[in-house]
Design an enzyme around this catalytic site. Sequence first.
Site, PDB file in Angstrom:
ATOM      1  CG  HIS A  18      20.785  40.719 -48.894  1.00 45.71           C
ATOM      2  ND1 HIS A  18      21.810  41.474 -49.429  1.00 45.71           N
ATOM      3  CD2 HIS A  18      19.657  41.204 -49.470  1.00 45.71           C
ATOM      4  CE1 HIS A  18      21.315  42.355 -50.283  1.00 45.71           C
ATOM      5  NE2 HIS A  18      20.006  42.198 -50.329  1.00 45.71           N
ATOM      6  CG  HIS A 198      20.868  46.950 -50.350  1.00 48.70           C
ATOM      7  ND1 HIS A 198      20.490  46.674 -49.061  1.00 48.70           N
ATOM      8  CD2 HIS A 198      20.156  46.101 -51.149  1.00 48.70           C
ATOM      9  CE1 HIS A 198      19.584  45.695 -49.065  1.00 48.70           C
ATOM     10  NE2 HIS A 198      19.377  45.332 -50.328  1.00 48.70           N
ATOM     11  CD  GLU A 201      21.571  45.226 -56.334  1.00 48.86           C
ATOM     12  OE1 GLU A 201      20.854  44.325 -56.808  1.00 48.86           O
ATOM     13  OE2 GLU A 201      21.143  46.107 -55.566  1.00 48.86           O
ATOM     14  CG  ASP A 279      18.106  40.675 -53.047  1.00 51.14           C
ATOM     15  OD1 ASP A 279      17.623  41.382 -52.149  1.00 51.14           O
ATOM     16  OD2 ASP A 279      18.647  41.162 -54.053  1.00 51.14           O
ATOM     17  CG  ASP A 280      13.821  41.298 -53.253  1.00 51.24           C
ATOM     18  OD1 ASP A 280      13.004  41.768 -52.444  1.00 51.24           O
ATOM     19  OD2 ASP A 280      14.934  41.808 -53.487  1.00 51.24           O
TER      20      ASP A 280
END
Length: 344
Positions: A18, A198, A201, A279-280
């Site tokens: 991810h 996704h 979340e 993730d980021d």
Amino acid sequence: MDRALQNLICDIPKAELHLHIEGTLEPEMMFELASRNGLSLPYPSVEALRAAYDFSNLQDFLDLYYEGANVLRTQRDFYDLTMAYLRKAAADHVRHVEIFFDPQTHTDRGIAFATVIEGILQALKDGEAELGITSGLILCFLRHLSEDAAIETFKAAEPWHDQLLGVGLDSSEIGHPPSKFTRVFDMAGKAGLKRVAHAGEEGPASYIHEALELLQVDRIDHGNKSLDDPALIKKLAQSGMTLTLCPLSNLKLCVIDDLGDQPVKALLEKGVQVMLNSDDPAYFGGYLNENYLAVARALDLSAADIERLARNSFKGSFLDEAAKARHDAAIDAFMATQPAAPAF
């Protein structure tokens, strides 16, 4: 946390499933690419830009994320971005990655699809040759846009379908349920591509149900809200469905108030196959090892928990069974080198 557990976390072989490649755009590289492409940024310095990485929700982050992506203009830009991430991943003893990219973020501002994907694919190829990291590429649709736009993007990607691992669904979750994208996910399934989304979340557990039942996904990204639904938890555990959790992302986006609220340990205890991701990471303050270390401290994870998460990272991947077995054997070999836990 003792030194032995820190070393275990940092050195154990692991996979990342991810990871948004645009979310690895560090402030330094953003300024570098802006200069290369003759662009100006609305921040006077790297420090001022980094200070802007203070989000109260997913949308705050996305606004800055899309602004930053504007500096990505050429095939070289996408190549450099991807190689920079792969080098960081290699330093974290990541052996396999399955990364997301958001073509609509780029094509909607006039960048050719080929420019985006060819730069990323070349870097993934070079990353395997130079760093030993195997990889797969997942095309994500932006859920705040229409399904017709997603279908158009999927058709534009047709020349590269054989080089894609799968399709995914990301961006603003609330108000954009998985059911909005049933046609394009059906098309992807018929094309032989894996499907991920996704879900859960910021959105409710019902979004996870939709992703499973309507999109027929092979993996759930995030999935935090599954804990709100005992029947869903049972279904996830029995099916062996993987949830790709992102601890520092959840904290930075205020999905949770404290890392102690991250559901990884609760889900492990309920038999759900979870694993950790960054993730980021440029925006959320940590690559993969930082996520392992942070959640291990917050939840008092054991060496056995870390080993299980690492094994799950390969088990939940889309590698073939022979490759999964090789990675599992590599973890066996690594664990054999670790000091035995003290007896009490």
